[in-house]
Design an enzyme around this catalytic site. Structure first.
Site, mmCIF file in Angstrom:
data_model
loop_
_atom_site.group_PDB
_atom_site.id
_atom_site.type_symbol
_atom_site.label_atom_id
_atom_site.label_comp_id
_atom_site.label_asym_id
_atom_site.label_seq_id
_atom_site.Cartn_x
_atom_site.Cartn_y
_atom_site.Cartn_z
ATOM 1 N N GLU A 15 -11.951 -5.926 6.907
ATOM 2 C CA GLU A 15 -11.262 -7.161 6.336
ATOM 3 C C GLU A 15 -10.462 -7.555 7.548
ATOM 4 O OE1 GLU A 15 -7.899 -6.356 3.735
ATOM 5 O OE2 GLU A 15 -8.578 -8.170 2.528
ATOM 6 N N LYS A 19 9.748 -1.908 -3.161
ATOM 7 C CA LYS A 19 9.713 -1.963 -1.637
ATOM 8 C C LYS A 19 8.967 -3.117 -1.069
ATOM 9 C CE LYS A 19 8.808 -0.702 2.800
ATOM 10 N NZ LYS A 19 8.501 -2.127 3.161
ATOM 11 N N THR A 69 -3.060 2.068 4.327
ATOM 12 C CA THR A 69 -1.937 2.352 4.013
ATOM 13 C C THR A 69 -2.104 3.205 2.538
ATOM 14 O OG1 THR A 69 -0.579 0.711 4.926
ATOM 15 C CG2 THR A 69 0.438 1.585 3.171
ATOM 16 N N GLY A 70 -3.090 2.435 1.858
ATOM 17 C CA GLY A 70 -3.585 3.087 0.421
ATOM 18 C C GLY A 70 -3.892 4.347 0.443
ATOM 19 N N GLU A 82 -4.210 -1.599 -5.022
ATOM 20 C CA GLU A 82 -5.168 -2.826 -4.965
ATOM 21 C C GLU A 82 -5.097 -3.091 -3.323
ATOM 22 O OE1 GLU A 82 -6.324 -6.181 -3.971
ATOM 23 O OE2 GLU A 82 -4.648 -7.261 -5.046
ATOM 24 N N GLY A 84 -1.822 -3.583 -0.880
ATOM 25 C CA GLY A 84 -1.736 -3.506 0.713
ATOM 26 C C GLY A 84 -2.973 -3.009 1.342
ATOM 27 N N SER A 85 -3.004 -2.851 2.442
ATOM 28 C CA SER A 85 -4.052 -2.412 3.348
ATOM 29 C C SER A 85 -4.791 -1.133 2.758
ATOM 30 C CB SER A 85 -3.803 -2.358 4.708
ATOM 31 O OG SER A 85 -2.957 -1.335 5.109
ATOM 32 N N CYS A 110 -5.930 -11.441 -0.709
ATOM 33 C CA CYS A 110 -6.925 -10.167 -0.686
ATOM 34 C C CYS A 110 -8.261 -10.718 -1.401
ATOM 35 C CB CYS A 110 -6.078 -9.278 -1.499
ATOM 36 S SG CYS A 110 -5.858 -9.836 -3.210
HETATM 37 P P1 ADP Z 1 -0.440 -4.800 6.083
HETATM 38 O O1 ADP Z 1 -1.086 -4.018 7.323
HETATM 39 O O2 ADP Z 1 -1.274 -5.919 5.704
HETATM 40 O O3 ADP Z 1 1.059 -5.195 6.646
HETATM 41 P P2 ADP Z 1 0.338 -2.663 4.769
HETATM 42 O O4 ADP Z 1 -0.488 -1.647 3.934
HETATM 43 O O5 ADP Z 1 0.752 -1.951 5.905
HETATM 44 O O6 ADP Z 1 -0.193 -4.182 4.941
HETATM 45 O O7 ADP Z 1 1.559 -3.009 4.013
HETATM 46 C C1 ADP Z 1 1.741 -3.166 2.615
HETATM 47 C C2 ADP Z 1 2.937 -2.553 2.197
HETATM 48 O O8 ADP Z 1 3.063 -1.227 2.469
HETATM 49 C C3 ADP Z 1 4.225 -3.200 3.072
HETATM 50 O O9 ADP Z 1 5.612 -3.154 2.195
HETATM 51 C C4 ADP Z 1 4.674 -1.911 4.179
HETATM 52 O O10 ADP Z 1 5.927 -1.797 4.376
HETATM 53 C C5 ADP Z 1 3.950 -0.795 3.251
HETATM 54 N N1 ADP Z 1 3.851 0.485 4.086
HETATM 55 C C6 ADP Z 1 3.027 0.460 5.143
HETATM 56 N N2 ADP Z 1 2.830 1.576 5.609
HETATM 57 C C7 ADP Z 1 3.392 2.326 4.686
HETATM 58 C C8 ADP Z 1 3.338 3.828 4.601
HETATM 59 N N3 ADP Z 1 2.978 4.579 5.658
HETATM 60 N N4 ADP Z 1 3.975 4.430 3.525
HETATM 61 C C9 ADP Z 1 4.417 3.486 2.554
HETATM 62 N N5 ADP Z 1 4.321 2.167 2.649
HETATM 63 C C10 ADP Z 1 4.090 1.635 3.662
#
Ligand code: ADP
Length: 495
Positions: A399, A189, A246-247, A265, A242-243, A300
């Protein structure tokens, strides 16, 4: 790989085909309405992107599971898997200009770096794991006589990889290459603002001979498509870059569904620490500027906190500002650009809010601080330096993921270490000193996945990358990455 401006311009003038899902061998529309892809270069609509519903995601996972179970990849001889992944690396090299330009058009990274960091890095990563996959052995345990204890290493099954927009090919390859090398099937994804180059990479994987179903790609919003993937009852391992917020959600989804293993990560607030006895302060200042401002700070491991020994603070900050002012901000498709676009308008607005808040908290704006090149319609921000940032300021703790450098002076080594470790993050760090003992003390004392000494940001496939504390768990790159994508199985045999 070198590339001339005329070739870049030609590739960048071509229309971009709508992004479709890849499920099995089929490129399909998603059930939800397609998303518009805006180019950060000019804010214009570049193309559309399929948006996968939960049902689409479940079909992709089912395709991955079927491919895994029938052994079309997982039970192929290692040499056969190696040949396919090597062919894929060659195809990425051959299509590097096209992949790099396509990626820059939706994510905004400066093209000179994208060439190396995106297709260049991804090809190297596929080659590294292709080479590695027939050199990783199981073990024989030191059991008593009369018993044979074998430790097998097996693929885990279906891997879900959720990746971000800052370096889609590089980070995508960090997940895909070891996962596929170990024999797994994958559902990928990509981020909604950087899916196009990874969709193209998946096509190249089919061309290289990866059997359909082994790599599936679902695109769409994180809160819909990503969430469905993370909640799947049939994904064995979920890997993510990612962020932090979201993690956290991904860990919750795993707990609410099938307890899939989750490797994260996440971000950083990485300290770049300059002692007065650095071997070359002028060089350190130049590197401090690129450590935060390349890819507009959307890295990152960016050195986003500059900690400077008080005795050299003012001169050093002036040198960093000078080096920064010399960096060329502009259209990321221009080969001479050193600071490209911010990935999206919300990201740019968030960056600017950080600057305003830092000033409200008492920091001093030493450089930049505003949107740039607004007439282009694109999302650009001046490289920004704030001094006098206190350890409890939000800019020292959170961050930004943008071109914003927070500068804080320190009195001595003990204070430098305290400041360095004084955040929730632990991804990367830099230490500049010619005192060997101090360098080693700092390396041991700093809680981070990587500590650079008298440089910043260097790495290759032979060394792991991963965070401690709230920067995550698990490692990308090196043979250690294979641990995430393999299970150990014991055979205890009575002889
Ligand atoms: P940023 O805020 O820098 O865009 P995210 O962590 O939101 O970083 O995004 C990193 C990835 O995680 C992207 O592919 C995004 O679509 C995905 N993502 C964001 N929110 C969710 C979620 N609730 N569940 C699963 N994947 C997500």
């Amino acid at each position: 790989m070198t590339l001339d401006q005329a070739t870049i311009d030609r590739l960048a003038a071509a229309p971009v085909a709508p992004g479709r899902l890849l499920i099995g061998a089929d490129r399909v529309e998603g059930q939800n309405a397609p998303l518009e892809v805006l180019s950060p270069i000019d804010g214009q609509v570049l193309t559309t992107l399929a948006s996968a519903s939960a049902a689409d995601v479940n079909r992709a996972v089912a395709a991955a599971r079927a491919a895994f179970d029938d052994g079309r990849w997982s039970r192929q001889p290692p040499a056969a898997r190696k040949a396919v992944l090597t062919r894929l690396a060659d195809l990425i090299d051959r299509h590097a200009p096209e992949l790099a330009v396509l990626g820059v058009r939706d994510n905004g990274t400066e093209i000179a770096m994208a060439l190396k960091a995106e297709p260049g890095s991804a090809a190297g990563t596929f080659r590294y794991y292709a080479e590695a996959l027939d050199k990783v052995y199981g073990q024989i345990a030191p059991t008593p006589e009369g018993v044979l204890g074998l430790i097998h290493r097996e693929p885990v099954g279906v891997v879900a990889a959720i990746v971000p927009w800052n370096f889609p090919l590089m980070i995508g390859a960090w997940k895909l290459a070891p996962a596929l090398a170990a024999g797994n099937s994958v559902v990928l994804k990509p981020a909604e603002t950087a899916s196009l180059s990874l969709l193209r990479l998946a096509e190249l994987a089919l061309e290289a001979g990866l059997p359909p179903g082994v790599l599936n790609v679902v695109t769409g919003p994180g809160r819909v498509t990503g969430e469905a993937l993370a909640l799947s009852m049939d994904v064995d391992v979920l890997v993510f870059t990612g962020s932090g917020p979201t993690g956290r959600r991904l860990l919750e989804y795993a707990a609410r569904s099938n307890l899939k293993r989750v490797y994260l990560e996440l971000g950083g607030k990485s300290p770049n620490i300059v002692f007065a006895d650095a071997p070359d302060l002028a060089q350190a200042a130049k590197v401090a500027a690129t450590a935060i401002f390349r890819n507009a700070g959307q890295v990152c491991v960016a050195g986003s906190r500059l900690l400077v020994e008080a005795s050299v603070h003012d001169d050093f900050v002036a040198a960093v500002a000078e080096a920064t002012a010399a960096m060329r901000l502009g259209n990321p498709l221009d080969l001479t650009t050193q600071i490209g676009a911010v990935n999206s308008l919300p990201q740019l607005q968030g960056n600017l809010r950080f600057v305003a808040e830092a000033q409200a908290e008492g920091a001093t704006l030493a450089l930049g601080g505003a949107r740039a090149l607004e007439g282009t319609g694109g999302y650009y921000m001046q490289p920004t330096i704030l001094t006098g940032v206190q350890p409890d300021h939000r800019l020292a703790q959170a961050e930004v993921f943008g071109p914003v450098l927070a500068v804080t002076p320190f009195a001595d080594e003990a204070e430098a270490l305290r400041l360095a470790n004084g955040t929730d993050f632990g991804l990367a760090a830099g230490v500049w000193t010619s005192n060997l003992s101090r360098a080693h003390r700092m390396v041991r004392g700093i809680r981070a996945g990587v500590v650079h000494v008298n440089t910043y940001g260097g790495a290759d496939n032979t060394v792991p990358l991963g965070g401690v504390k709230q920067s995550g768990n698990g490692h990308d790159k090196s043979l250690h990455a294979l641990d995430k994508y393999t299970d150990l199985k014991t055979a205890w045999i009575q002889l």
